[in-house]
Scaffold this motif. Structure first.
Motif, PDB file in Angstrom:
ATOM      1  N   VAL A  23       0.947  -1.018  -0.043  1.00 27.09           N
ATOM      2  CA  VAL A  23       0.165   0.014  -0.006  1.00 27.09           C
ATOM      3  C   VAL A  23       0.817   1.355  -0.145  1.00 27.09           C
ATOM      4  O   VAL A  23       1.851   1.307   0.776  1.00 27.09           O
ATOM      5  CB  VAL A  23      -0.951   0.007   1.302  1.00 27.09           C
ATOM      6  N   LEU A  64      -4.877   6.368  -1.205  1.00 24.75           N
ATOM      7  CA  LEU A  64      -3.965   5.131  -1.239  1.00 24.75           C
ATOM      8  C   LEU A  64      -3.907   4.463  -2.667  1.00 24.75           C
ATOM      9  O   LEU A  64      -4.905   4.332  -3.180  1.00 24.75           O
ATOM     10  CB  LEU A  64      -4.110   4.151   0.056  1.00 24.75           C
ATOM     11  N   LEU A  87     -13.310   2.170  -3.151  1.00 21.88           N
ATOM     12  CA  LEU A  87     -12.371   2.234  -3.840  1.00 21.88           C
ATOM     13  C   LEU A  87     -12.233   1.531  -5.398  1.00 21.88           C
ATOM     14  O   LEU A  87     -13.643   1.182  -5.527  1.00 21.88           O
ATOM     15  CB  LEU A  87     -11.139   1.353  -3.377  1.00 21.88           C
ATOM     16  N   PRO A  96     -10.250   5.279   1.176  1.00 22.52           N
ATOM     17  CA  PRO A  96     -10.929   4.785   1.888  1.00 22.52           C
ATOM     18  C   PRO A  96     -12.211   5.653   2.484  1.00 22.52           C
ATOM     19  O   PRO A  96     -11.730   6.733   2.968  1.00 22.52           O
ATOM     20  CB  PRO A  96     -10.119   4.012   2.836  1.00 22.52           C
ATOM     21  N   PHE A 149     -10.611   2.874   8.220  1.00 18.94           N
ATOM     22  CA  PHE A 149      -9.605   3.675   7.710  1.00 18.94           C
ATOM     23  C   PHE A 149      -9.601   5.054   8.084  1.00 18.94           C
ATOM     24  O   PHE A 149     -10.522   5.640   7.519  1.00 18.94           O
ATOM     25  CB  PHE A 149      -9.320   3.478   6.232  1.00 18.94           C
ATOM     26  N   THR A 166      -2.519   8.465   9.943  1.00 14.57           N
ATOM     27  CA  THR A 166      -3.475   7.580   9.200  1.00 14.57           C
ATOM     28  C   THR A 166      -3.300   6.223   9.821  1.00 14.57           C
ATOM     29  O   THR A 166      -2.198   5.818  10.333  1.00 14.57           O
ATOM     30  CB  THR A 166      -3.048   7.572   7.895  1.00 14.57           C
ATOM     31  N   VAL A 172      -5.786   2.379  10.958  1.00 13.51           N
ATOM     32  CA  VAL A 172      -6.703   1.253  10.853  1.00 13.51           C
ATOM     33  C   VAL A 172      -7.327   0.682  12.179  1.00 13.51           C
ATOM     34  O   VAL A 172      -6.621   0.135  12.780  1.00 13.51           O
ATOM     35  CB  VAL A 172      -6.468   0.409   9.756  1.00 13.51           C
ATOM     36  N   SER A 199     -12.194  -1.883   4.549  1.00  9.04           N
ATOM     37  CA  SER A 199     -11.982  -0.539   4.119  1.00  9.04           C
ATOM     38  C   SER A 199     -10.780  -0.219   3.457  1.00  9.04           C
ATOM     39  O   SER A 199     -10.614   0.908   2.663  1.00  9.04           O
ATOM     40  CB  SER A 199     -12.269   0.450   5.235  1.00  9.04           C
ATOM     41  N   TRP A 200      -9.592  -1.244   3.434  1.00  7.99           N
ATOM     42  CA  TRP A 200      -8.459  -0.793   2.700  1.00  7.99           C
ATOM     43  C   TRP A 200      -7.805  -2.011   1.981  1.00  7.99           C
ATOM     44  O   TRP A 200      -6.874  -1.559   1.354  1.00  7.99           O
ATOM     45  CB  TRP A 200      -7.371  -0.252   3.805  1.00  7.99           C
TER      46      TRP A 200
END
Ligand SMILES: [Zn+2]
Length: 487
Positions: free
Chosen positions: A80, A89, A113, A158, A171, A178, A180, A189-190
């Motif tokens: 990522v 991201l 996303l 996200p 996220f 940042t 999670v 979510s990511w």
């Protein structure tokens, strides 16, 4: 997980006159998908519609659409890159799985996303998006037992979830960090995932961020390389991990490094949090783990640590594997080790041994609450027995109306799951004696470490080790809707 409000009740129970100001959650619109109603919780709702099609959910009685059928993931290799814009991201995820049935199509879970491409074993696959399902059709059939690698390249910003009880989850970004965190879902979510604790897997987590950022994730740091203005941090967690326990934090973090029992210790705190109480609380991490080892068996993982975030919209702390995530306000307000003990106990109960179904959540929260009571007693505060007696003495307590062994999908984090769940263990201890009780706990971890466990399995183990018929005890404590008999 430990909620802010619940910790407040626990602090009062511990006799400390600390009043926690109400946690002010923002009034942003709630984007959390609706929780399935119990009526929708039939496995038939997620059964395959055709031969060769992996089911879009695992049929969990509480959350039937979570996870996916037809395969079992062995490893996630997540790469990522954060940025360039804040909250954005780009991801490159390779998911290696074994087909549990012949598959012509299967799902991964991914919220929001944009997916750019999907390959299966290097060949382009077609894909569609339906809600939080990424539906993948590989070029050829995947036969039962085949190991296959799905590579998903994706990007976007996200979306945070909003939960009426927990606040922000998923996220998130706050004060230059940042991160999670969320339960029962946050991974979707990511990254694309089989998002259910019954499908645990090993993880490589590679995060690329601006050079000025510190980055921390689960497990052991394998290395980092700087190219131009960016640094790539390569983390790995070699023990199987449930998806909601996968985490990272990147940004303005101060990090304290050491080793303990030959294992790395990394404690990360948002720079916005004043140095002091918080650092003192999480510095007890290894001492608390050493204490629990005597009762639960060896610390299960290859690394120790903590991540402290500073986000008032997050109303909980969470047992993210090897690196519990604490919200600073839970550590700054008098309860210096209760929440740390709670999240560390989860490393045995929740992380090493995970629930097979979410209705068994008391196996996580009741056990972590009980361990927290043990730490409180060990440090010269109220005894476990007195905590039990105080809670039991209230005839009209709301604890008696919510059965912790089957609280319902709207109440998986109800106080009963925690407190009456913990009381269930004390009732067991008073019934079978200390020796059998701690042998049950240690054997439970040994038997199910890095896998899953269910309530019927725990009851069977307790009966086997104690040699006692415990049906009535567990029936009353876990499933009854009136105050159980005093043990
Ligand atoms: Zn918990």
């Amino acid at each position: 997980m430990r909620q802010v409000g619940r910790r407040h009740r626990w602090v009062l129970a511990g006799g400390l006159a600390v009043v926690l100001a109400g946690c002010s959650w923002s009034s942003k619109p709630i984007s959390l998908p609706p929780v399935p109603t119990p009526e929708a919780a039939s496995p038939s709702a997620v059964e395959s519609s055709a031969p060769g099609v992996g089911a879009p959910g695992l049929g969990d009685p509480y959350f039937p659409t979570y996870g996916n059928g037809g395969y079992d993931v062995t490893t996630y290799d997540l790469k990522v890159t954060l940025g360039p814009a804040a909250g954005h991201l780009s991801g490159d995820a390779t998911i290696t799985a074994t087909a549990k049935q012949d598959l012509t199509r299967f799902d991964l879970d991914l919220h929001g996303l944009t997916v750019d491409s999907v390959t299966v074993d290097g060949a382009a696959a077609t894909f569609t998006r339906t809600g939080d399902e990424l539906v993948v059709t590989p070029a050829g059939k995947l036969a039962t037992g085949k190991s296959f690698a799905t590579r998903v390249r994706y990007a976007g910003s996200p979306e945070a979830n909003r939960d009426p009880q927990l606040g922000s989850t998923g996220f998130l970004s706050s004060k230059g960090v940042t991160f999670v965190a969320g339960e029962p879902e946050s991974a979707t979510s990511w990254f694309p995932v089989n998002d259910h604790p019954s499908d645990k897997a090993r993880y490589s987590i590679t995060i690329t961020a601006p050079n000025a950022d510190n980055v921390i994730s689960n497990g052991v740091l394998q290395g980092k390389e700087t190219t131009g203005g960016q640094t790539t941090w390569r983390w790995s967690e070699s023990a199987p991990m449930a998806p909601y326990l996968v985490t990272f934090a990147a940004g303005d973090l101060r990090i304290a490094e050491s080793t303990h029992n030959g294992k790395p210790v990394r404690l990360a705190v948002s720079e916005s949090v004043p140095q002091g109480l918080v650092d003192t609380a999480i510095a007890k991490t290894t001492a608390i783990c050493d204490y629990f080892e005597q009762y639960f068996g060896p610390y299960p993982f290859d690394a120790y640590g903590a991540i402290v975030i500073d986000d008032p919209s997050v109303g909980f702390s969470l047992e993210t594997q090897t690196r519990p995530t604490y919200t600073a306000m839970m550590l700054q307000d008098g309860d210096l080790d209760g929440v740390v003990a709670h999240e560390l106990a989860h490393q045995w109960f929740g992380d090493a041994v995970s629930v097979a179904q979410w209705k068994d959540i008391w196996l996580n929260e009741g056990f972590a609450t009980y361990a927290q009571w043990m730490w409180l007693e060990h440090t010269g505060n109220v005894s476990v027995k007195d905590t039990f007696e105080r809670l039991w003495s209230s005839k009209s307590s709301p604890l008696w109306t919510v059965p912790p062994g089957d609280p319902g999908n709207q109440r998986v984090f109800n106080n009963s799951v925690y407190s009456r769940g913990g009381m269930t263990l004390e009732a067991l201890r008073l019934t079978v004696g200390d020796d059998a009780f701690f042998q049950i706990l240690k054997t439970w971890v040994t038997d199910h470490k890095f896998g899953n466990g269910s309530t019927p399995q725990f009851i069977a183990l307790a009966e086997k080790i104690s040699g006692k018929d415990l049906d009535q005890l567990f029936q009353q404590w876990l499933y009854g809707k009136t105050r159980p008999d005093h043990p």
